[in-house]
Each structure stands twice: as C-alpha cells, then as structure tokens.
Design a protein around this motif. Structure first.
Motif, mmCIF file in Angstrom:
data_model
loop_
_atom_site.group_PDB
_atom_site.id
_atom_site.type_symbol
_atom_site.label_atom_id
_atom_site.label_comp_id
_atom_site.label_asym_id
_atom_site.label_seq_id
_atom_site.Cartn_x
_atom_site.Cartn_y
_atom_site.Cartn_z
ATOM 1 N N LYS A 62 0.827 -1.228 0.044
ATOM 2 C CA LYS A 62 0.071 0.198 -0.131
ATOM 3 C C LYS A 62 0.690 1.141 -0.033
ATOM 4 O O LYS A 62 0.287 2.324 -0.355
ATOM 5 C CB LYS A 62 -0.959 0.008 1.253
ATOM 6 N N ARG B 15 -1.303 2.650 -3.599
ATOM 7 C CA ARG B 15 -2.274 1.669 -4.152
ATOM 8 C C ARG B 15 -1.677 0.366 -4.241
ATOM 9 O O ARG B 15 -0.561 0.427 -4.697
ATOM 10 C CB ARG B 15 -3.262 1.741 -5.337
ATOM 11 N N THR C 174 -1.079 -2.913 -6.169
ATOM 12 C CA THR C 174 -1.241 -3.245 -7.562
ATOM 13 C C THR C 174 -1.168 -4.465 -7.873
ATOM 14 O O THR C 174 -1.318 -5.375 -6.789
ATOM 15 C CB THR C 174 0.245 -2.476 -8.491
ATOM 16 N N GLU C 175 -1.650 -4.926 -9.360
ATOM 17 C CA GLU C 175 -1.790 -6.417 -9.573
ATOM 18 C C GLU C 175 -0.491 -6.923 -9.383
ATOM 19 O O GLU C 175 -0.749 -8.146 -8.927
ATOM 20 C CB GLU C 175 -2.214 -6.509 -11.032
ATOM 21 N N ASN C 176 0.711 -6.323 -9.457
ATOM 22 C CA ASN C 176 1.925 -7.398 -9.234
ATOM 23 C C ASN C 176 2.112 -7.518 -7.666
ATOM 24 O O ASN C 176 2.808 -8.503 -7.263
ATOM 25 C CB ASN C 176 3.205 -6.166 -9.767
ATOM 26 N N ASP C 177 1.754 -6.770 -6.778
ATOM 27 C CA ASP C 177 1.488 -6.775 -5.296
ATOM 28 C C ASP C 177 0.651 -7.988 -5.037
ATOM 29 O O ASP C 177 0.800 -9.046 -4.412
ATOM 30 C CB ASP C 177 1.178 -5.557 -4.615
ATOM 31 N N ILE C 178 -0.283 -8.106 -5.649
ATOM 32 C CA ILE C 178 -1.207 -9.228 -5.402
ATOM 33 C C ILE C 178 -0.845 -10.610 -5.770
ATOM 34 O O ILE C 178 -0.775 -11.559 -5.343
ATOM 35 C CB ILE C 178 -2.519 -8.872 -5.979
ATOM 36 N N ARG C 179 -0.256 -10.285 -6.959
ATOM 37 C CA ARG C 179 0.508 -11.460 -7.809
ATOM 38 C C ARG C 179 1.547 -12.163 -7.053
ATOM 39 O O ARG C 179 1.629 -13.289 -6.634
ATOM 40 C CB ARG C 179 0.621 -11.023 -9.277
ATOM 41 N N SER D 206 0.049 -13.820 -3.899
ATOM 42 C CA SER D 206 -0.460 -15.031 -4.294
ATOM 43 C C SER D 206 0.622 -16.326 -4.414
ATOM 44 O O SER D 206 0.684 -17.492 -4.497
ATOM 45 C CB SER D 206 -1.630 -14.918 -5.408
ATOM 46 N N GLN E 286 -4.365 -14.169 3.855
ATOM 47 C CA GLN E 286 -4.889 -13.255 3.015
ATOM 48 C C GLN E 286 -5.424 -12.098 4.198
ATOM 49 O O GLN E 286 -5.384 -10.738 3.764
ATOM 50 C CB GLN E 286 -6.004 -13.785 2.352
ATOM 51 N N ASP F 128 7.026 -4.306 -8.649
ATOM 52 C CA ASP F 128 6.832 -3.903 -9.953
ATOM 53 C C ASP F 128 8.007 -3.135 -10.736
ATOM 54 O O ASP F 128 8.017 -2.587 -11.591
ATOM 55 C CB ASP F 128 5.856 -2.497 -9.920
#
Length: 260
Positions: A66, A70, A72-77, A80, A97, A142
C-alpha cells in the motif's frame, strides 16, 4: 479489556532489561492485545514463533504494497505466488490473506508488529534476514522502488537491527538475484556480473573470498537450518528457491574461473 499482553510484556521486559525492557514490553504487549487475535488462533495450530513469523510476514507485505499509494496487480500476484510456493490452502491461506489486508489498513502499527516479531523470534539473524528479504521482494515487485517503500524498508531494517550499509547490500543482492532469475537455463548462460552480485563479491575477489561468501550465504539460507530456528515449514519452499539461486550463481562463477 485486553491487558494480558501488556502485563506479561512488562513483566518479561523488566526481567531482561529493567525499566527500558519493561517499556518495550509494554509496547509489544499492546500490539499483542490489540492485533494479536489472528496470531493467537494460529498459535493454537503450531509453534508460536512460526505463527508470529507467518502473520507478521504477510501483514508487513500488505503494508509495503500500500506504500506506493495503491495495491497493484503485481503486489497481489507476488503475495499469491508466495502463498502458492508455501502451498497454503484453506484456513492457512485465509489467515495469510487476512494478515495482508490488516497490513493495508491506515492504522496498522508497523513498529509494534516488527518489535513483537523481533522479540518472539528471539532476534535470530537468519530469520530476521529472511523476513527482510521477503519485504525487499515486495517493494520491488513492480521493478521500481517508491520513496515510501524505501522509507518503510529503512524502518524495518532499523527495528530488526540492520544498519543502512547492511540494508543497501541486501537490496543490491536482491536486485541482482531478481535479474539473475530472469536468465533461464544452465549455469553457462547466466550473466557473470549478476552471479558475482548474488554472492556479494566482485570479479576482483579472490577464489577464497568467493568460497567464503558462498558458504556464508548457504549457511544463512539452508532450509533445514532455518526451519530448525523457527521458520514456518510452509516457507521452506521460499528458502529452497533462495538456496538454489545462490548455488546457481556459485556454479556460474566457478565455471568462469575454472574453480574446483
């Protein structure tokens, strides 16, 4: 009213550090009382040191993600991917999670989390370094390092006992390792400069210095040794990947130098 964490924190802190220790224990106890519910449930399923490592890792990952403004998709990826590497499913994955979401909240107590983590892992340097390296990986997910991410890394380093030079060295090594991983194939195909950087040495280093650096890194990142010192078994896969990178880099340097 939750007070037991503060009570035991003060008592234990006073035993080890008199009044200064009692104050630190109060801070850590407060964190445990206010945000330790998830950890307490996890402790019921296993070793407390491992549970704290597990929860703190993903909470700070969420906070780091954060930091740039924000998630990002890279952070979530990345989060995961690490959960996948750890083969987390069911309740364990939901715990991870939730910890990640807790870390994203505006009132997340980063310093309290880090101090609790350091105390309950007994300041073991191998575990502290593994924790820091995971956060370095999150910050660079990222490919860029945001000023807020760097500030958080400095806070993590300071709270866990790493000075600025040590943090810079780890950051440099991880960046080299990230690029090194992108070069798929056998040792012959790996860039020699990056191989030296992964080991923390240079082309000017002697063979003996290279061997010494390699042995030190393998000792710090050997999966079985890390688990014995408190690394959650679920995180062994991450340690294995790290050890494999070190071994591949060393093989590349040996090949370049004709070392046996």
């Amino acid at each position: 009213m939750r007070i037991w964490g503060k009570f035991f924190g003060v008592v234990i802190g006073f035993m080890f550090g008199r009044f200064g220790g009692a104050l630190l224990g109060l801070v850590i106890g407060h964190y445990w009382d206010t945000r330790g519910g998830k950890i307490k449930r996890m402790v019921g399923r296993g070793n407390s040191r491992q549970a704290v490592f597990f929860n703190s890792t993903f909470a700070v990952m969420g906070h780091m993600a954060k930091a740039s403004g924000r998630v990002t998709e890279n952070d979530i990826r990345l989060a995961s991917m690490i959960m996948d590497q750890m083969r987390l499913n069911g309740d364990a994955r939901r715990d991870a999670q939730q910890a990640f979401r807790d870390g994203k909240s505006a009132d997340f107590d980063l310093r309290g989390c880090l101090r609790s983590f350091r105390m309950l892992t007994m300041g073991r340097p191998e575990l502290l370094q593994m924790f820091l390296e995971i956060q370095l990986q999150t910050a660079l997910a990222d490919g860029e390092l945001h000023p807020n991410e760097l500030e958080i890394l400095h806070t993590i380093g300071k709270e866990l006992g790493f000075n600025r030079r040590q943090l810079d060295e780890l950051l440099s090594r991880w960046q080299a390792e990230f690029r090194f991983r992108q070069s798929h194939g056998n040792a012959q195909m790996q860039p020699i400069g990056q191989a030296y950087s992964v080991l923390g040495v240079t082309a000017e280093s002697s063979d003996q210095e290279v061997k010494r650096a390699y042995r030190k890194l393998m000792n710090e990142h050997h999966p079985d040794k890390l688990v014995a010192k408190g690394l959650p078994p679920e995180m062994m896969e991450i340690a294995k990947h790290k050890a494999q990178d070190i071994q591949t880099a060393y093989d590349r340097v040996k090949l370049e130098r004709g070392m046996k």
